[in-house]
Design an enzyme around this catalytic site. Structure first.
Site, PDB file in Angstrom:
ATOM      1  CG  PHE A 129      16.614  64.492 -11.599  1.00 36.21           C
ATOM      2  CD1 PHE A 129      16.331  64.810 -10.277  1.00 36.21           C
ATOM      3  CD2 PHE A 129      17.945  64.286 -11.968  1.00 36.21           C
ATOM      4  CE1 PHE A 129      17.351  64.920  -9.342  1.00 36.21           C
ATOM      5  CE2 PHE A 129      18.969  64.399 -11.026  1.00 36.21           C
ATOM      6  CZ  PHE A 129      18.669  64.708  -9.714  1.00 36.21           C
ATOM      7  CG  ASP A 214      19.059  67.225 -18.634  1.00 32.74           C
ATOM      8  OD1 ASP A 214      20.009  66.467 -18.910  1.00 32.74           O
ATOM      9  OD2 ASP A 214      18.762  67.549 -17.461  1.00 32.74           O
ATOM     10  CE  LYS A 243      23.052  60.531 -14.082  1.00 35.00           C
ATOM     11  NZ  LYS A 243      22.066  61.611 -14.079  1.00 35.00           N
TER      12      LYS A 243
HETATM   13  C1  PLP Z   1      21.808  62.869 -13.365  1.00 37.20           C
HETATM   14  C2  PLP Z   1      21.076  63.920 -14.068  1.00 37.20           C
HETATM   15  C3  PLP Z   1      21.293  65.280 -13.777  1.00 37.20           C
HETATM   16  C4  PLP Z   1      22.203  65.741 -12.669  1.00 37.20           C
HETATM   17  O1  PLP Z   1      23.514  65.299 -12.806  1.00 37.20           O
HETATM   18  P1  PLP Z   1      24.516  65.427 -11.539  1.00 37.20           P
HETATM   19  O2  PLP Z   1      25.841  64.991 -12.103  1.00 37.20           O
HETATM   20  O3  PLP Z   1      23.997  64.524 -10.486  1.00 37.20           O
HETATM   21  O4  PLP Z   1      24.512  66.830 -11.106  1.00 37.20           O
HETATM   22  C5  PLP Z   1      20.602  66.214 -14.531  1.00 37.20           C
HETATM   23  N1  PLP Z   1      19.750  65.859 -15.501  1.00 37.20           N
HETATM   24  C6  PLP Z   1      19.518  64.554 -15.811  1.00 37.20           C
HETATM   25  C7  PLP Z   1      18.572  64.213 -16.907  1.00 37.20           C
HETATM   26  C8  PLP Z   1      20.149  63.548 -15.088  1.00 37.20           C
HETATM   27  O5  PLP Z   1      19.888  62.270 -15.356  1.00 37.20           O
END
Ligand code: PLP
Length: 396
Positions: A129, A214, A243
């Site tokens: 994701f 990521d 985050k």
């Molecule tokens: C939450 C998340 C995103 C997206 O972050 P947003 O602040 O919602 O745009 C991308 N990559 C990972 C691994 C995530 O957990």
């Protein structure tokens, strides 16, 4: 009639009023133990006194200035991130997906600048994701996220997570980068093996690719190291984070080596809000706390305690829980095949514990990193009680 809040979420009927550490209260005074942490965002819990103080101080001085000007808080926070990672340079954003988009642009520009303009494609992992922009959903390819939003950017080749042979077989002369989460978050708290992460570094070097981790969910001490890839002893070239770094204030960042960021010159990228003084005051305050002696030890000690307790519950209730997995305080409970993890999350909430679901029938357990031992024990009691209800068939 459509709700005034666009109904893209099937929202739980709870409205919260205030929080303190790992505790949160609804407007009608009900207390919950918050092991969702805004999905790994409230790194230091709710209303952390030091973050509140730093936010107040900055709010009284200056909230926003344009990136047309130098921003002192960006200079200090980027210096601290550079000093504690592989990176040489940082671009600040307001969210995870923007940090990830910056990573995509860094990769494309790097190959453009270094004589390989054909290297425009990305190898990504199934179950990954990366956010909800049209580019990020093109990468994740999940049916529910992409349906109706096409045509999408055709630049992502998806392979099985944690499978090196499949990944190597997918490399073509057009491949520019490998992009992987060290632990799949939304994908079910599935850690990649150390050997896999090491091999990704070797593979990227062998084929002249950039390696992107990521760490939007896994980063900022969540796993017991500042960044999860440190457990594998290898570094990426580019790393989007978000985050936890704002502790609840919207902050993201894209970290890169000097080599990878070679093309990111004035005018190539930008953001109106990214890295404004208010955001940077909070980001620096989060770093102050995370860098305190003993902080990481606490995360690792409490993480081991919680994982050990979850393992005990798994062995006591095999008909309810299949396994516990994760690292530090990024933990997941995979439910047994006969138990729906969404039902389990609902029943945990009814019993006073907030968690969040993920793919692969998994419940994510993401307490704030400041969680106390007594709160972990309270959460375990609630999970224990919930397991008993499922085992006795009184939960459905
Ligand atoms: C939450 C998340 C995103 C997206 O972050 P947003 O602040 O919602 O745009 C991308 N990559 C990972 C691994 C995530 O957990």
């Amino acid at each position: 009639m459509i709700p005034t809040v666009m109904p893209t979420y099937a929202r739980i009927d709870l409205v919260f009023e205030r929080g303190e550490g790992a505790n949160i209260w609804t407007v009608d005074g009900r207390r919950f133990l918050d092991f969702t942490s805004g999905i790994a965002v409230n790194l230091l819990g709710h209303a952390h006194p030091y973050l509140v103080q730093k936010l107040h101080e900055q709010a009284q001085k200056l909230w926003h200035v344009s990136n047309l000007f130098r921003v002192a808080g960006q200079e200090s926070l980027s210096r601290r991130l550079v000093d504690s990672t592989f990176a040489d340079t940082v671009f600040f954003t307001n969210s995870g997906v923007e940090a990830w988009e910056c990573a995509v642009k860094v990769v494309r520009k790097y190959h453009h600048e270094t004589g390989n303009p054909q290297k425009t494609r990305f190898i990504v992992a199934g179950g990954a994701f990366h956010g909800r922009s049209t580019t990020a959903i093109a990468a994740a390819k999940s049916e529910k996220m992409v349906k109706g939003f096409g045509p999408l950017l055709d630049a992502f080749d998806q392979v099985a997570f944690d499978n090196l042979n499949e990944l190597r077989a997918a490399i073509t002369p057009e491949t520019g980068a490998i992009m992987v989460e060290p632990i799949l978050g939304e994908g079910g708290v599935r850690p990649a093996s150390v050997e896999y992460l090491k091999a990704l570094r070797e593979t990227a070097d062998e084929f002249g690719l950039l390696l992107v981790f990521d760490e939007i969910q896994t980063g900022m001490a969540r796993t017991g190291k500042l960044f999860a890839h440190e457990w594998a002893g290898v570094t990426p070239d580019v790393m989007p984070i978000a985050k936890g770094i704002g502790g609840g204030f919207p902050v993201g960042a894209c970290l890169a080596t000097e080599k990878a960021a070679v093309g990111m010159t004035p005018g190539t990228h930008g953001s109106t809000f990214g890295g404004n003084p208010l955001a940077m005051a909070v980001g620096n305050a989060v770093m102050d706390v995370v860098e305190k002696p003993g902080f990481m030890e606490h995360v690792n000690r409490i993480g081991d305690l919680l994982e050990g307790r979850l393992d005990e519950l798994v062995s006591r209730y095999p008909q309810v829980l299949e396994l516990a997995r994760g690292k530090g305080l990024m933990l997941g409970l995979k439910c047994a095949a006969t138990v729906n993890s969404a039902d389990f999350v609902t029943r945990l909430r009814e019993n006073g514990l907030l968690t969040v679901g993920a793919a692969d029938n998994t419940v994510r357990v993401l307490p704030p990193l400041v969680v106390a031992e007594a709160e972990v024990e309270e959460a375990i009691d609630i999970i224990d009680r919930t397991c008993r209800q499922f085992a006795q068939g009184t939960a459905s």
